[in-house]
Design a protein around this motif. Sequence first.
Motif, PDB file in Angstrom:
ATOM      1  N   PHE A 137       0.831  -1.204   0.000  1.00 31.96           N
ATOM      2  CA  PHE A 137       0.000   0.000   0.000  1.00 31.96           C
ATOM      3  C   PHE A 137       0.870   1.261   0.000  1.00 31.96           C
ATOM      4  N   GLU A 138       2.018   1.201   0.666  1.00 35.37           N
ATOM      5  CA  GLU A 138       2.938   2.332   0.669  1.00 35.37           C
ATOM      6  C   GLU A 138       3.425   2.636  -0.737  1.00 35.37           C
ATOM      7  N   ARG A 150      12.823  11.469  -1.548  1.00 35.75           N
ATOM      8  CA  ARG A 150      12.846  12.886  -1.896  1.00 35.75           C
ATOM      9  C   ARG A 150      11.800  13.674  -1.119  1.00 35.75           C
ATOM     10  N   ARG A 151      10.618  13.126  -0.977  1.00 39.06           N
ATOM     11  CA  ARG A 151       9.572  13.838  -0.229  1.00 39.06           C
ATOM     12  C   ARG A 151       9.921  13.965   1.243  1.00 39.06           C
ATOM     13  N   ASP A 152      10.503  12.911   1.820  1.00 38.43           N
ATOM     14  CA  ASP A 152      10.846  12.965   3.242  1.00 38.43           C
ATOM     15  C   ASP A 152      11.986  13.941   3.515  1.00 38.43           C
ATOM     16  N   ASN A 153      12.840  14.173   2.539  1.00 39.15           N
ATOM     17  CA  ASN A 153      13.964  15.096   2.726  1.00 39.15           C
ATOM     18  C   ASN A 153      13.633  16.532   2.331  1.00 39.15           C
ATOM     19  N   LEU A 161       1.426  15.555   2.276  1.00 38.67           N
ATOM     20  CA  LEU A 161       0.524  15.334   3.399  1.00 38.67           C
ATOM     21  C   LEU A 161      -0.639  14.416   3.024  1.00 38.67           C
ATOM     22  N   TRP A 162      -1.241  14.629   1.857  1.00 38.19           N
ATOM     23  CA  TRP A 162      -2.392  13.783   1.527  1.00 38.19           C
ATOM     24  C   TRP A 162      -1.963  12.369   1.193  1.00 38.19           C
ATOM     25  N   ARG A 163      -0.771  12.233   0.599  1.00 42.50           N
ATOM     26  CA  ARG A 163      -0.299  10.879   0.311  1.00 42.50           C
ATOM     27  C   ARG A 163       0.005  10.116   1.599  1.00 42.50           C
ATOM     28  N   LYS A 164       0.684  10.778   2.525  1.00 42.04           N
ATOM     29  CA  LYS A 164       0.975  10.114   3.803  1.00 42.04           C
ATOM     30  C   LYS A 164      -0.309   9.862   4.587  1.00 42.04           C
ATOM     31  N   THR A 169      -4.130   6.050   6.683  1.00 42.96           N
ATOM     32  CA  THR A 169      -5.544   5.667   6.752  1.00 42.96           C
ATOM     33  C   THR A 169      -5.728   4.234   6.279  1.00 42.96           C
ATOM     34  N   ALA A 170      -5.069   3.880   5.180  1.00 42.61           N
ATOM     35  CA  ALA A 170      -5.151   2.505   4.681  1.00 42.61           C
ATOM     36  C   ALA A 170      -4.570   1.528   5.696  1.00 42.61           C
TER      37      ALA A 170
END
Length: 476
Positions: A137-138, A150-153, A161-164, A169-170
Motif C-alpha cells: 500500500f505504501e 525525496r519527499r521525506d527530505n 501530506l495527503w499521500r501520507k 488511513t489505509a
Amino acid sequence: MTQRIPLQDLNSDAAVEHHSPQAKPAVRSPSTSGHIYVREIQGFFQRIRRYSSWLLIALYMGLPWLQWGDRPMVWFDLSAQEFHLFAATFYPQDFILLTWILMLCAFGLFLVTVVAGRVWCGYSCPQSVWTFLFIWFEHRLEGPRHRRIRRDNAPSTLETLWRKGAKHTAWLLIALVTGITFVGYFTPVVGLVKDLLSLEVHPWALFWIGFFTLFTYLNAGWLRHQVCLHMCPYSRFQSVMFDSHTLVVSYDSARGEPRRGHRKEVADAAVGDCIDCELCVQVCPTGIDIRDGLQYACIGCAACIDACDSVMARIDKPLGLIRYTTERALEGKPTRFWRPQLLAYTVALLSMVVLLISFLNARMPIDVDIARDRQALFESTAEGRIINYYTVTLRNQDTQEHQYVLSATGLPGLRLQGANTFSVAANETRQLRVALTVDATVLTQPSHTVELHIAALDEPEISYHSKTRFLGPTRR
C-alpha cells in the motif's frame, strides 16, 4: 562436529570493509540504518511470496465468516469453554491436543529450517505477511522508493501530506479489520460487526479490537524489520539449526568479486559480475547487504535474488549471482540432503503425527465426571438395603444428540434407583444425581469397589467406565 555457517557482525570494521576494496562503507547494519526505504521489485520468488501472502490473508480474514451448521466453522467459545474447529469440538480437558499440535508446528518449523533456512519468515510469518501488505500500500500511495526519499527530505507539501495521510488511513483500516477478525475467532463475527455498527459492542470486545488494531498498525507499519531484528527469538537461535548443507540465500562472491562498477566493462577478465548497484540492499525489508554473507537479519524472502537476476539479465550475465544455495555448493563441494539432524527431526515429527492421529481416532466424544456425595456416606433403609449417592456430570462432545444408558457392577444385586436412561443434546452438559443400592448382607467390609458404565444406545462404541467406592456400615 557439524559445521555451522558463521554469522557476521555488521557493526564490525571487517564487515564494513567487505570482500573487496571497492565496497562502500555506506552499507550499514540494519540496527543503525534508521528508516528503511524498501524498493519494490518483481520476479519469480516475489510472485510466490505475494500469492502465498494473499492466500494466507484471505484464510485469516475469511474463516470466521464461514458457517458449519448453526455455528462458525472456527470458533473459540471461551464462555462455554468449547473450541469448535470444523466438525470437531474440543474442551479444556483436550488442551493436551493443543500442546501436541504446537509441538508438531515447532518440529515442523525446525525441519523446514534445517532444509531451507528461514523460508517460513520470508513467506508465511504473520509479521512478514502484514509488513509486505503495508509496504504494498505504501508503494501504491506514496510512489517508488526514490520519490519517498525525496519527499521525506524536502519540506512538507500538500501532496506529501495527503499521500501520507492516505497511506496511514489505509494502514489503520487494515489493522482495524485485522483486529475485528481476530476477535471474531472468539465472538461470532456477524454479531460482532452488527454490535459495532449499532455501538452496542461489549467493552472487552472493544478493548481487544483496539489492542490488536494498535499493535498491527505499529508492528507492520512502523516497527517492521525491528520486530525481526530485536523482538523475534527465532532469528537468534536459527543458526543452531543451520549447517553447511542448509539451503539459504547466498551471494556467490567467487563469481561476483571484485566488483566492476555500474558500466558494462568486460575487457578486464579479473572483474567480477557484481556491478555494485546495491539494488539487492534497496529491496531488502531488513536493510542488510546479502553480499556480507549470511546474517541473522536475513528472513529468506529472496527479494535480493529477484533484484540481482533482473540486473544480470540486463547486462547479459548468467542469473544466480545471488541465489538459494548451500555453503558447500558455493565451495564447489557436494550437498547432502539427508543428514543426522534432518533425519532426527523427520522421525520425531512423523512419530508425533502418528501418535496424534491414533489419539484422535481413539478419542471418545464423551466426558464424564463422577463424584461421591460428601454430605452422607450412605443411607440405610427399613428393608435392609444400603444406598450411596453420586453426582454424575456428563458432557456430550459429539455433534449429535445421544441417548445414554447407565449401569453399575461390582456387587451382587447392585442396581440403580430410578430411570437409567437419559438424553443429552450435542455439546450439552448434563448433571445427574445417581443412587446405587445393594442388600446390606452382601457388604463384607466398609468399602467396596464398584464400576459405573455409561454407553450410547445408538452407538454402543461410545462408552465410558469408571471405578468408584461403595460405602457401608462397619461390621463387628
